[in-house]
Design an enzyme around this catalytic site. Sequence first.
Site, short mmCIF file in Angstrom:
data_model
loop_
_atom_site.label_atom_id
_atom_site.label_comp_id
_atom_site.label_asym_id
_atom_site.label_seq_id
_atom_site.Cartn_x
_atom_site.Cartn_y
_atom_site.Cartn_z
CB THR A 133 4.28 -2.27 -6.52
OG1 THR A 133 4.93 -1.03 -6.26
CG2 THR A 133 4.44 -2.55 -8.00
CB ILE A 134 1.48 2.41 -5.03
CG1 ILE A 134 2.73 2.83 -4.27
CG2 ILE A 134 0.44 1.82 -4.10
CD1 ILE A 134 2.53 4.09 -3.46
CG ASP A 135 6.86 2.03 -6.27
OD1 ASP A 135 6.33 3.07 -5.86
OD2 ASP A 135 7.68 1.38 -5.60
O1 F6P Z 1 7.52 0.17 -3.07
C1 F6P Z 1 6.35 0.77 -2.64
C2 F6P Z 1 6.64 1.98 -1.83
O2 F6P Z 1 5.40 2.52 -1.45
C3 F6P Z 1 7.54 3.03 -2.47
O3 F6P Z 1 6.91 3.85 -3.42
C4 F6P Z 1 8.02 3.79 -1.28
O4 F6P Z 1 9.23 4.45 -1.56
C5 F6P Z 1 8.21 2.71 -0.27
O5 F6P Z 1 7.32 1.66 -0.62
C6 F6P Z 1 7.96 3.13 1.15
O6 F6P Z 1 8.24 2.06 2.00
P1 F6P Z 1 7.99 2.06 3.58
O7 F6P Z 1 6.59 1.57 3.78
O8 F6P Z 1 9.00 1.12 4.10
O9 F6P Z 1 8.14 3.45 4.07
#
Ligand code: F6P
Length: 362
Positions: A133-135
């Site tokens: 995860t990039i988080d």
């Molecule tokens: O959980 C990873 C993430 O990139 C978050 O940082 C971000 O808020 C979310 O996914 C964005 O998700 P989506 O691809 O559904 O817009």
Amino acid sequence: MKTQKRLGILTSGGDCPGLNAAIRAVVSHASITYDWQVFGIPYATKGLLEQKAIPLTVHCMDLRGMNPLLNMGGTILGSINKGDTLAHIDDIIAGYNALELDALIGIGGDGSLTILDVLQKKGNWQFIAIPKTIDNDVAFTEKVIGFDTALNTVVDALNRLTFTAASHDRVMIVEVMGRSAGHLALQSGIAGGADCILIPEIPYSIKGACSHLRELRDCWGRRFGIVVVAEGAEVAEDSCCPTELTKEKSSQGMGKYIADEVRNCSHNQLDIRVSVLGHIQRGGIPSAGDRLLASAFGKAAVDLLAQGETGKMVAWQNGQVVGVPLQTITDNSPSLVKPDNFLIGTAQSLGIYVGNTQHISA
Ligand code: F6P
């Protein structure tokens, strides 16, 4: 007659760079070292539900003798990060059984890992997870696939924005991903030379951020400013200026919201521009660090399965890969920026405004 072990692999949740490098490592190690058959499950649990499996071999991943997976972003298997997976739990398990899988490797972030843990327990699967995860908010692992590349992407953007900000005496508000975890904003802000870093874990006040930007200008002659803001940044209750905007109205984006507040608070004296990095942070070629991590995690996941282990996640701890019970991971995730995170002190020592640190949520 002994049949070959059938190993499934899937990628779940938001994509990130390094997923394909992990798939490559799993396929190579499982087939070359253990002579297992590996099957890619398309679109995570949706593929199990639909009983779809794509045979993956070392040879089929080749392109004229090259293996492009090592440096290819995204995931060749596809992924989903929405849906009502738990409503279809029995059908997903039936799909797993119909595909005659002996084991499964699931690559995902904390949300996906929680769902996969439920499934693997109920289905009595032999299952190992790989964190991505990039988080960077998966508990009990110092590294996850995707974070290093995203960090470098944001720092690259900050490098570029700094020059144009300085040329025009502007304040650049740069919105980065992170709805509940501020690791990406905090680390990129420090590495990219930000003046203010606003993250979900430490409530900020607009007054504090504005006076910091003004002080830089008035006392130190700095005519531009860089503000890194996580998309889920948390405003402190003592935030200053009454404004038409409320947090609910910030569906336009946290960066835009903060730009309006700073503009208001500074009585329009600051020339402000907003950059929302968005999914650029999830794309691109994986960094060397993510390729190494993905390769090490892929190998370790296969080895754990070969040792008969199940219900674990591979984790990076103290310079090596270990297996941690998945339940322990999901019980403690997401792992947020903690009050005693030394990087907060590092940022402060560099004169960066990181919010009202006395309000840090535990
Ligand atoms: O959980 C990873 C993430 O990139 C978050 O940082 C971000 O808020 C979310 O996914 C964005 O998700 P989506 O691809 O559904 O817009």
